[in-house]
Design a protein around this motif. Structure first.
Motif, PDB file in Angstrom:
ATOM      1  N   ILE A 303      77.175  37.763  44.136  1.00 32.37           N
ATOM      2  CA  ILE A 303      76.997  37.167  45.459  1.00 32.37           C
ATOM      3  C   ILE A 303      78.083  37.710  46.370  1.00 32.37           C
ATOM      4  CG2 ILE A 303      77.041  35.019  46.770  1.00 32.37           C
ATOM      5  CD1 ILE A 303      75.955  33.635  44.318  1.00 32.37           C
ATOM      6  N   GLY A 304      77.638  38.277  47.482  1.00 33.66           N
ATOM      7  CA  GLY A 304      78.597  38.803  48.441  1.00 33.66           C
ATOM      8  C   GLY A 304      78.618  37.940  49.682  1.00 33.66           C
ATOM      9  N   LEU A 305      79.805  37.676  50.173  1.00 32.85           N
ATOM     10  CA  LEU A 305      79.938  36.932  51.419  1.00 32.85           C
ATOM     11  C   LEU A 305      80.684  37.815  52.406  1.00 32.85           C
ATOM     12  CD1 LEU A 305      81.140  33.428  50.137  1.00 32.85           C
ATOM     13  CD2 LEU A 305      78.811  34.133  50.688  1.00 32.85           C
ATOM     14  N   GLY A 306      80.222  37.807  53.633  1.00 41.76           N
ATOM     15  CA  GLY A 306      80.947  38.527  54.677  1.00 41.76           C
ATOM     16  C   GLY A 306      81.244  37.555  55.798  1.00 41.76           C
ATOM     17  N   ILE A 307      82.463  37.588  56.295  1.00 41.48           N
ATOM     18  CA  ILE A 307      82.807  36.643  57.359  1.00 41.48           C
ATOM     19  C   ILE A 307      83.107  37.413  58.641  1.00 41.48           C
ATOM     20  CG2 ILE A 307      84.470  34.893  58.087  1.00 41.48           C
ATOM     21  CD1 ILE A 307      84.585  34.003  55.193  1.00 41.48           C
ATOM     22  N   TYR A 308      82.428  36.992  59.702  1.00 47.57           N
ATOM     23  CA  TYR A 308      82.541  37.647  60.999  1.00 47.57           C
ATOM     24  C   TYR A 308      83.202  36.699  61.970  1.00 47.57           C
ATOM     25  CZ  TYR A 308      79.065  40.967  59.275  1.00 47.57           C
ATOM     26  OH  TYR A 308      78.397  41.909  58.549  1.00 47.57           O
ATOM     27  N   ASN A 309      84.003  37.230  62.867  1.00 48.78           N
ATOM     28  CA  ASN A 309      84.543  36.360  63.909  1.00 48.78           C
ATOM     29  C   ASN A 309      83.525  36.225  65.032  1.00 48.78           C
ATOM     30  OD1 ASN A 309      84.712  38.592  65.531  1.00 48.78           O
ATOM     31  ND2 ASN A 309      86.948  38.706  65.544  1.00 48.78           N
ATOM     32  N   SER A 310      83.860  35.447  66.036  1.00 52.73           N
ATOM     33  CA  SER A 310      82.863  35.141  67.056  1.00 52.73           C
ATOM     34  C   SER A 310      82.524  36.346  67.920  1.00 52.73           C
ATOM     35  CB  SER A 310      83.345  33.988  67.921  1.00 52.73           C
ATOM     36  OG  SER A 310      84.575  34.354  68.497  1.00 52.73           O
ATOM     37  N   LEU A 311      83.279  37.431  67.803  1.00 48.58           N
ATOM     38  CA  LEU A 311      82.942  38.635  68.552  1.00 48.58           C
ATOM     39  C   LEU A 311      82.049  39.560  67.728  1.00 48.58           C
ATOM     40  CD1 LEU A 311      86.439  39.419  70.053  1.00 48.58           C
ATOM     41  CD2 LEU A 311      84.560  38.199  71.132  1.00 48.58           C
ATOM     42  N   GLY A 312      81.686  39.093  66.535  1.00 51.33           N
ATOM     43  CA  GLY A 312      80.794  39.898  65.721  1.00 51.33           C
ATOM     44  C   GLY A 312      81.512  40.967  64.917  1.00 51.33           C
ATOM     45  N   VAL A 313      82.819  40.837  64.763  1.00 53.97           N
ATOM     46  CA  VAL A 313      83.568  41.811  63.977  1.00 53.97           C
ATOM     47  C   VAL A 313      83.752  41.264  62.569  1.00 53.97           C
ATOM     48  CG1 VAL A 313      85.759  43.038  63.741  1.00 53.97           C
ATOM     49  CG2 VAL A 313      84.795  42.601  66.009  1.00 53.97           C
ATOM     50  N   ARG A 314      83.438  42.067  61.575  1.00 49.79           N
ATOM     51  CA  ARG A 314      83.572  41.606  60.204  1.00 49.79           C
ATOM     52  C   ARG A 314      85.036  41.621  59.797  1.00 49.79           C
ATOM     53  NH1 ARG A 314      79.279  42.628  55.646  1.00 49.79           N
ATOM     54  NH2 ARG A 314      80.382  41.982  53.780  1.00 49.79           N
ATOM     55  N   LEU A 315      85.507  40.488  59.276  1.00 45.16           N
ATOM     56  CA  LEU A 315      86.926  40.356  58.958  1.00 45.16           C
ATOM     57  C   LEU A 315      87.170  40.369  57.470  1.00 45.16           C
ATOM     58  CD1 LEU A 315      87.871  37.463  61.358  1.00 45.16           C
ATOM     59  CD2 LEU A 315      88.197  39.897  61.723  1.00 45.16           C
ATOM     60  N   LEU A 316      86.196  39.948  56.707  1.00 43.28           N
ATOM     61  CA  LEU A 316      86.487  39.687  55.315  1.00 43.28           C
ATOM     62  C   LEU A 316      85.227  39.850  54.486  1.00 43.28           C
ATOM     63  CD1 LEU A 316      88.509  36.561  54.313  1.00 43.28           C
ATOM     64  CD2 LEU A 316      86.355  37.016  53.172  1.00 43.28           C
ATOM     65  N   THR A 317      85.414  40.383  53.284  1.00 44.16           N
ATOM     66  CA  THR A 317      84.297  40.521  52.368  1.00 44.16           C
ATOM     67  C   THR A 317      84.734  39.967  51.017  1.00 44.16           C
ATOM     68  OG1 THR A 317      83.603  42.524  53.513  1.00 44.16           O
ATOM     69  CG2 THR A 317      82.699  42.158  51.316  1.00 44.16           C
ATOM     70  N   SER A 318      83.871  39.192  50.424  1.00 47.14           N
ATOM     71  CA  SER A 318      84.223  38.620  49.128  1.00 47.14           C
ATOM     72  C   SER A 318      83.026  38.779  48.208  1.00 47.14           C
ATOM     73  CB  SER A 318      84.570  37.147  49.324  1.00 47.14           C
ATOM     74  OG  SER A 318      84.311  36.425  48.153  1.00 47.14           O
ATOM     75  N   ARG A 319      83.311  39.025  46.954  1.00 44.64           N
ATOM     76  CA  ARG A 319      82.193  39.195  46.048  1.00 44.64           C
ATOM     77  C   ARG A 319      82.498  38.456  44.752  1.00 44.64           C
ATOM     78  NH1 ARG A 319      77.930  43.644  46.464  1.00 44.64           N
ATOM     79  NH2 ARG A 319      77.061  43.790  44.384  1.00 44.64           N
ATOM     80  N   SER A 320      81.502  37.789  44.196  1.00 45.44           N
ATOM     81  CA  SER A 320      81.713  37.125  42.912  1.00 45.44           C
ATOM     82  C   SER A 320      80.512  37.361  42.018  1.00 45.44           C
ATOM     83  CB  SER A 320      81.943  35.628  43.107  1.00 45.44           C
ATOM     84  OG  SER A 320      81.337  35.174  44.282  1.00 45.44           O
ATOM     85  N   VAL A 321      80.760  37.419  40.711  1.00 44.32           N
ATOM     86  CA  VAL A 321      79.700  37.612  39.739  1.00 44.32           C
ATOM     87  C   VAL A 321      79.367  36.257  39.131  1.00 44.32           C
ATOM     88  CG1 VAL A 321      79.066  38.678  37.554  1.00 44.32           C
ATOM     89  CG2 VAL A 321      80.374  39.963  39.247  1.00 44.32           C
ATOM     90  N   VAL A 322      78.095  35.928  39.130  1.00 45.88           N
ATOM     91  CA  VAL A 322      77.663  34.645  38.610  1.00 45.88           C
ATOM     92  C   VAL A 322      76.739  34.926  37.436  1.00 45.88           C
ATOM     93  CG1 VAL A 322      76.424  32.527  39.155  1.00 45.88           C
ATOM     94  CG2 VAL A 322      77.767  33.674  40.923  1.00 45.88           C
ATOM     95  N   ASP A 323      77.033  34.333  36.274  1.00 42.38           N
ATOM     96  CA  ASP A 323      76.086  34.545  35.181  1.00 42.38           C
ATOM     97  C   ASP A 323      75.744  33.227  34.499  1.00 42.38           C
ATOM     98  OD1 ASP A 323      78.445  34.122  33.980  1.00 42.38           O
ATOM     99  OD2 ASP A 323      78.581  36.065  32.971  1.00 42.38           O
ATOM    100  N   GLY A 324      74.792  33.294  33.589  1.00 45.48           N
ATOM    101  CA  GLY A 324      74.378  32.113  32.848  1.00 45.48           C
ATOM    102  C   GLY A 324      73.622  31.102  33.689  1.00 45.48           C
ATOM    103  N   LEU A 325      72.908  31.555  34.702  1.00 44.25           N
ATOM    104  CA  LEU A 325      72.109  30.620  35.494  1.00 44.25           C
ATOM    105  C   LEU A 325      70.844  30.263  34.724  1.00 44.25           C
ATOM    106  CD1 LEU A 325      72.329  32.125  39.076  1.00 44.25           C
ATOM    107  CD2 LEU A 325      73.431  30.073  38.206  1.00 44.25           C
TER     108      LEU A 325
END
Lengths: 402, 279
Positions: A303-325
């Motif tokens: 699962i990847g998350l990207g966080i944008y500020n209110s001007l539409g600029v991407r500030l941060l990217t985070s990724r996590s692996v999820v298993d055993g669902l």
């Protein structure tokens, strides 16, 4: 000078109207006859107004931004203004030589050399041969391709290619310039150069209409903006306020954002920012809760998350692996422990991947705010008054004597 | 582009009905037109070993095949003119026309990128596409003159004006039909699929591999409706003194070309307003 009066552009919807082959056309005729009166009734529903009743004026030397979501009609407006497609209703008066820049490198031919493409592209953009010749050296040095002038552009790196393409466009000198989001091409150094050149054009007394998603660029370059939504003009005033109301409208829209995935057996029920779990203060962990419904069990997804500020600029990217669902409903939370983001309004992009396959990706699935309650860091404080949208991640420095 | 540039005022409004071709505007865009032609010509034989030699080889190989099949096997009478030069003199204008027509037909779709990104009078695209094959024609005609020398043919004085006129005539026809077909091809890609067959049938309906005199007298009128009949017969008459001097048939052929040219232009103008939305 641009005077737009009640412009509307109607498109016909769907494949039933756009026949790409003769067979389609014949089939369609047959269907119309069969349906008879019914077809005439439903005719109106097959239409779609990309622009409706848009009026505004732009004075000489004014630089105006056009903002709006995808599909709001921005590009259609530029296409109508640049005479690529005629309006369905209304009229436009333009005084001055118009050049439109809907794309960089229009008409570049891969087999032609850089030199030849400069002339070709210049002619397509409306420069005379003489104008191109007089600016030729400037264009070449701006693009930094001196050594490869006689190489076919198909051998260029993609960076060189866009640099050359932008360089030709940047040396256009029309009285009215219509620019779509063609800015900021190439590497970051060249991007700065591009924006600088655009700013130079914008302040050079030319009339510029500037379409962009990049709120920071719009705010930098224009003092007045027009906001379009669903083909209609929503606001036409000072850029700061238009940007604010654009961002506010984003909050309402985001809730209805489409969460359907590319895999029917994998559903996203909801995604939300867990406000209750948010501790007061700066740089406290963020938590997002995701509710999924799976038809099959035990898949490893990331699962990847990207966080944008209110001007539409991407500030941060985070990724996590999820298993055993397991199959059925699962609720998971994703925590971002350190993010260094100051209080402010943010929007979230969500991507879910299985191996290299993208199951889901969308920007702006969610808007959330980090509250400034409990933020007392004196180093951060000065930025919070005015510039909280612009500072990105905030990290106090550590100093020592050496 | 300085202070003295004239005030240009432009009005954009929804188009209505049929409208005339704006020749003043076409003229204003002559540089872009020139660049499009120049690009087509210079890109044509890039990255091919034989390069422009292909402009010679295409008609030459075709001529050899025709000579074997229609000259030696089918023994088509050519009023005493050696079959190689007879067919080559017909092939030159025909290949120019057919290549121009095919290029023009596909041109609007091929230039989709330009159409959706930039404004210019759309008509210059099919017009420019028809001009690049002119270079091939000039290159290939060198072989024609060599053959005339070999077979001892002296071109008549008429060829001085008639040859350029016939080429112009073929071009006008190609632009006329090309305007029709390129506009239709934007809407119906079937046209692009169909064009090779159209060209093939058209060739056999024109006096390329056989003389026009072979057509029964009762059908000559019908035959004259094909503009390429006039073009090719004119070409042969001027060069080889073959066939009849220009007469009523030529006039009919030429009129058909003019009609195609005018209606093609009007039809194109009528359709062009939605090109960018549909292509």
């Amino acid at each position: 000078m641009i005077q737009v009066e009640g412009i509307g552009k109607r498109y016909q919807l769907g494949q039933s109207i756009r026949h790409d082959t003769l067979r389609d056309a014949i089939m369609h005729c047959a269907r119309i006859k069969k349906a008879g009166a019914k077809a005439a009734e439903s005719r109106d529903e097959e239409h779609f107004w990309a622009l409706r009743d848009v009026s505004f004026g732009v004075g000489e030397g004014e630089v105006v931004g056009i903002i709006g979501r995808n599909g709001a009609g921005k590009s259609t407006l530029l296409k109508v203004l640049s005479r690529i497609t005629p309006p369905t209703e209304g009229r436009i008066r333009l005084r001055g030589r118009v050049a439109s820049l809907l794309e960089v490198g229009t008409g570049f031919h891969p087999e032609l050399s850089g030199r030849e493409n400069i002339y070709m592209n210049g002619a397509i953009l409306g420069m005379t041969r003489q104008e191109i010749r007089s600016r030729f050296d400037e264009i070449v040095s701006f693009a930094e391709v001196e050594k490869f002038l006689d190489t076919p552009v198909k051998r260029y790196s993609s960076g060189m290619y866009v640099r050359l393409a932008f360089a030709v466009a940047a040396h256009l000198e029309p009285e009215i310039l219509l620019v779509d989001e063609v800015l900021a091409v190439g590497d970051s150094v060249f991007q700065k150069k591009c924006l600088g050149k655009i700013a130079e054009v914008a302040t050079g007394g030319r009339t510029v209409l500037f379409v962009s998603h990049n709120m920071a660029a719009v705010q930098n370059l224009t003092s007045r903006s027009i906001l379009l939504a669903d083909g209609q003009l929503i606001a036409d005033e000072e850029t700061g306020r238009v940007v604010a109301s654009y961002l506010a409208s984003g909050n309402q829209r985001a809730a209805a954002e489409d969460l359907s995935t590319r895999d029917a057996r994998f559903r996203i029920e909801s995604i939300c920012f867990n406000e209750a779990a948010q501790e007061p203060g700066f740089d406290k962990p963020m938590r997002f809760d995701l509710s999924l419904s799976l038809e099959h069990r035990a898949e490893t997804i990331s699962i990847g998350l990207g966080i944008y500020n209110s001007l539409g600029v991407r500030l941060l990217t985070s990724r996590s692996v999820v298993d055993g669902l397991e199959s059925g409903n699962s609720k998971i939370s994703i925590r971002i422990p350190e993010h260094h983001l100051p209080p402010g309004d943010y929007s979230l992009a969500l991507g879910i991947f299985r191996g290299i396959e993208t199951i889901y990706f969308a920007e702006n699935v969610l808007n959330f705010s980090l509250s400034d309650v409990g933020v007392s860091d004196p180093l951060l404080q000065p930025y919070l008054v005015k510039q909280r949208d612009q500072i990105g991640a905030f990290i106090p420095g550590i100093w020592e004597k050496i | 582009m300085s202070a003295e540039s004239p005030e240009v005022e432009l009005l954009i409004a929804p188009p209505e009905g049929w409208c005339a071709i704006d020749f003043k505007e076409l003229w204003a865009y002559r540089e872009l037109f020139g660049f499009l032609v120049w690009r087509d010509v210079s890109v044509r034989y890039k990255q091919s070993v034989l390069g422009a030699l292909w402009a010679l080889l295409t008609p030459l190989i075709t001529m050899v095949i025709f000579t074997i099949i229609f000259g030696k096997v089918a023994k088509i009478p050519t009023d005493g003119i050696p079959y190689p030069i007879f067919s080559y003199a017909g092939l030159l204008p025909w290949l120019f026309f057919s290549q121009s027509l095919q290029k023009a037909t596909l041109s609007m779709v091929a230039e989709r990128n330009l159409l959706t990104k930039i404004y210019f009078p759309r008509l210059i695209v099919p017009m420019a596409a028809t001009l690049a094959p002119l270079v091939d024609l000039l290159i290939a005609s060198s072989v024609l003159f060599a053959m005339m020398f070999y077979y001892h043919f002296v071109p008549t004085v008429h060829s001085l004006y008639l040859l350029p006129l016939c080429v112009l005539w073929a071009w006008v026809t190609a632009v006329g039909v090309g305007s029709w077909l390129s506009a239709l091809n934007v809407y119906f890609r079937d046209v692009g699929q169909l064009i090779p067959f159209v060209v093939q049938v058209w060739m056999y309906a024109s006096p390329v591999v056989y003389p026009a005199s072979l057509v029964p007298p009762g059908f000559q009128w019908l035959y004259a409706l094909n503009p390429m009949t006039g073009v090719i017969e004119g070409f042969r008459w001027a060069l080889l003194s073959h066939g009849n001097p220009p007469g009523l048939i030529f006039f009919v052929s030429a009129m058909v070309s003019v009609v195609l040219f005018v209606t093609g232009g009007l039809f194109f103008k009528r359709m062009e307003r939605s090109f960018a939305d549909v292509v």
